[in-house]
Design an enzyme around this catalytic site. Structure first.
Site, PDB file in Angstrom:
ATOM      1  N   HIS A 177       1.297   7.173  -0.080  1.00  0.00           N
ATOM      2  CA  HIS A 177      -0.033   6.727  -0.709  1.00  0.00           C
ATOM      3  C   HIS A 177      -0.559   7.972  -1.196  1.00  0.00           C
ATOM      4  CE1 HIS A 177       0.778   4.561   2.656  1.00  0.00           C
ATOM      5  NE2 HIS A 177      -0.294   5.254   4.063  1.00  0.00           N
ATOM      6  N   ASP A 212       3.245  -0.687   1.583  1.00  0.00           N
ATOM      7  CA  ASP A 212       2.471   0.975   1.281  1.00  0.00           C
ATOM      8  C   ASP A 212       1.192  -0.020   1.314  1.00  0.00           C
ATOM      9  OD1 ASP A 212       0.493   2.751   0.756  1.00  0.00           O
ATOM     10  OD2 ASP A 212       2.249   3.577   0.040  1.00  0.00           O
ATOM     11  N   HIS A 213       0.579   0.018   2.386  1.00  0.00           N
ATOM     12  CA  HIS A 213      -0.923  -0.952   2.610  1.00  0.00           C
ATOM     13  C   HIS A 213      -1.827  -0.289   1.456  1.00  0.00           C
ATOM     14  CE1 HIS A 213      -2.033   2.374   5.969  1.00  0.00           C
ATOM     15  NE2 HIS A 213      -3.249   2.227   5.139  1.00  0.00           N
TER      16      HIS A 213
END
Ligand code: NAP
Length: 499
Positions: free
Chosen positions: A243, A180-181
């Site tokens: 996110h 999950d950047h």
């Protein structure tokens, strides 16, 4: 703490010719290399269907770094570590060749059997690749083996479970790194530090002192080339499930007893377990969905979502979602977490605003003036920093207050941009630190929460479009806060007096 070099490793990159690899992964790997954070014992084996020689691939990597990253004269040495194999991931035969190449590279670079399988390709292939890797014994190694997978992890709980079962046949949970950047972003990582390293915040971080928390992630771009994927998913699945809920869990979690992966994840999981589930009526009350119509952005006319290519002309897909989330535990009972995300909005920004409760009385009440609430604003992107809004005495004879802002900006301290999220995540993965990757329990809980919303929405046709491109979303999202006596704080830098 002094940073150490990564251990020897082979990175098998599936999807080596794709957009993610080109824009993010090669520049990030090169950053690690030029900073001396990569062991010299590393090799990257790129895999994709199109034909390329090793030399062509090395030139491709070089160009990617020059175009999307920072390059220097170490680049030529760096790309010598790159190899390529044309390979269709659905074809078993190719995995045999892959195994031979992998074994050869292992010997050539003395990689000690350490392998990272990075799947930078469409999720429909994740299960197939994992199963083939096991069948062809690529996962049988004396070193470590890790699987890195990109989002989306399924499109609902059932599909996520199915995918998880497939990859678990070849990798154990602690070998799976689900990206999950957002968790690689400097200021997202800073949420914990702000909370747990500052005596002035943690005692106030609860329902006695905080009135509400607002999390916004807005984009100016539309769906671009992701339309085909996006139209089947929408903002709820694309942003909220991962996110947004990840940021909420970092904001709401209890202090972990230690900074270990297990302890931190376990506290985040508890937040997701405490999210109040909603029935059908409550979904209408607590959630707002939107889809952009046409509008003007940067002086240019832009089309409505339904007019974008690859989007169904009658699409019921939301490009915006706002929610009032309630966390039913001792710390947060009664405190709304307002969350919103959307495309084609006014500004690109990810920001958290923590609004503290009003003072019990205003000693400085003059001429109808009211005391502004204290706010802690965490700027995630594009700016990185924090702003604390306080009240001070107006200069002069009178005893009136005026708002001031205490600002900290990463840029002004470091003088340069902080590392790209992928650089940090690759570094963590090479070192075996899975803290900033999502555990299956988090994925499952997020999907089961989000599925209830999408089930309701899928049975009802929305009145779309309901917000203009270039605006801040549908008016109903303002009502969501107004009914509680609040409003969205602006996403651009603001002076509290003008709000
Ligand atoms: P992309 O540009 O479409 O690249 C897909 C890659 O997969 C290409 O290298 C393609 O190369 C390869 N490929 C496709 N079918 C294949 C097959 N049967 N066998 C072997 N290779 C095959 O996709 P992307 O944008 O890089 O995205 C990759 C993943 O990252 C997706 O899960 C996406 O959701 C995620 N992601 C992307 C971004 C981004 O910024 N792009 C951001 C966040 C997450 P060939 O055509 O040569 O086979």
């Amino acid at each position: 703490m002094k940073e150490t070099k990564n251990p020897a490793a082979l990175i098998l990159l599936f999807g080596a010719t794709g957009d993610l690899a080109k824009r993010k992964l090669y520049p990030s790997l090169f950053n690690l290399y030029r900073k001396g954070l990569l062991s010299n014992k590393f090799a990257v084996l790129g895999v994709a269907r199109r034909e390329k020689t090793n030399e062509e691939f090395q030139n491709w990597v070089k160009e990617s770094v020059q175009t999307f990253g920072e390059s220097n004269d170490q680049l030529s040495d760096f790309v010598k570590h790159f190899y390529y194999q044309s390979h269709d991931v659905t074809n078993s035969e190719s995995y045999r060749q892959l195994k031979t190449t992998v074994d050869n590279l292992d010997q050539l670079y003395t990689l000690e059997g350490n392998r990272i399988f990075y799947l930078a390709m469409s999720p429909e292939f994740f299960g197939t690749v994992a199963e083939h890797l096991k069948e062809e014994r690529l996962t049988q190694t004396n070193g470590f083996k890790r699987l890195v997978i990109e989002k989306p992890f399924g499109h609902d709980l059932a599909s996520a479970k199915e995918l998880n079962n497939q990859i678990r046949t070849a990798f154990s949970e602690n070998e799976i790194y689900r990206i999950d950047h957002y968790l690689g972003k400097e200021m997202v990582q800073n949420i914990e530090v702000i909370r747990f390293a500052n005596a002035i915040f943690e005692p106030l971080w609860n329902n006695r002192h905080i009135s509400n928390i607002q999390v916004t992630s807005s984009e100016v771009l539309g769906v671009e080339e992701r339309a085909r994927y996006y139209d089947k998913n929408g903002a709820l699945r694309d942003m909220m499930q991962n996110h947004m809920l990840q940021m909420v869990s970092l904001l709401a979690m209890e202090p972990p007893i230690k900074l270990t992966t297990e302890e931190i994840r376990s506290e985040k999981v508890k937040v997701l377990r405490a999210l109040r589930p909603f029935n059908k009526e409550e979904v209408h009350k607590y959630f707002v969905r939107g889809q952009y119509g046409n509008g003007v952005i940067d002086g240019k006319q832009v089309p409505a979502y339904r007019e974008e290519s690859m989007v169904q002309p009658e699409s019921n897909t939301e490009t915006y979602v706002a929610a009032k989330l309630m966390i039913d535990n001792f710390r947060w009972a009664g405190v709304p977490f307002y969350v919103r995300t959307g495309k084609r909005m006014q500004t690109k920004s990810t920001k958290i605003v923590v609004q503290f409760k009003d003072m019990p009385m205003n000693l400085y009440y003059k001429n109808g003036s009211s005391l502004n609430p204290n706010l802690l604003v965490i700027h995630i992107q594009p700016e990185e920093g924090i702003t604390l809004h306080l009240n001070v005495k107006k200069t002069g004879q009178s005893v009136e207050t005026t708002p001031v802002k205490l600002n900290f900006s990463n840029k002004s301290v470091d003088g340069m941009n902080t590392p790209e999220a992928y650089e940090k995540l690759l570094f963590d993965c090479l070192r075996g630190d899975a803290t900033n990757f999502t555990h299956w329990d988090e994925v499952a809980l997020s999907w089961s929460f989000v599925d209830k919303i999408s089930e309701v929405w899928s049975t009802e046709k929305a009145v779309f479009p309901n917000y203009e491109a270039g605006s801040m979303g549908p008016i109903e999202a303002d009502h969501l806060l107004a009914q509680d006596g609040f409003f969205w704080w602006p996403i651009a830098d603001f002076d509290i007096d003008n709000c």
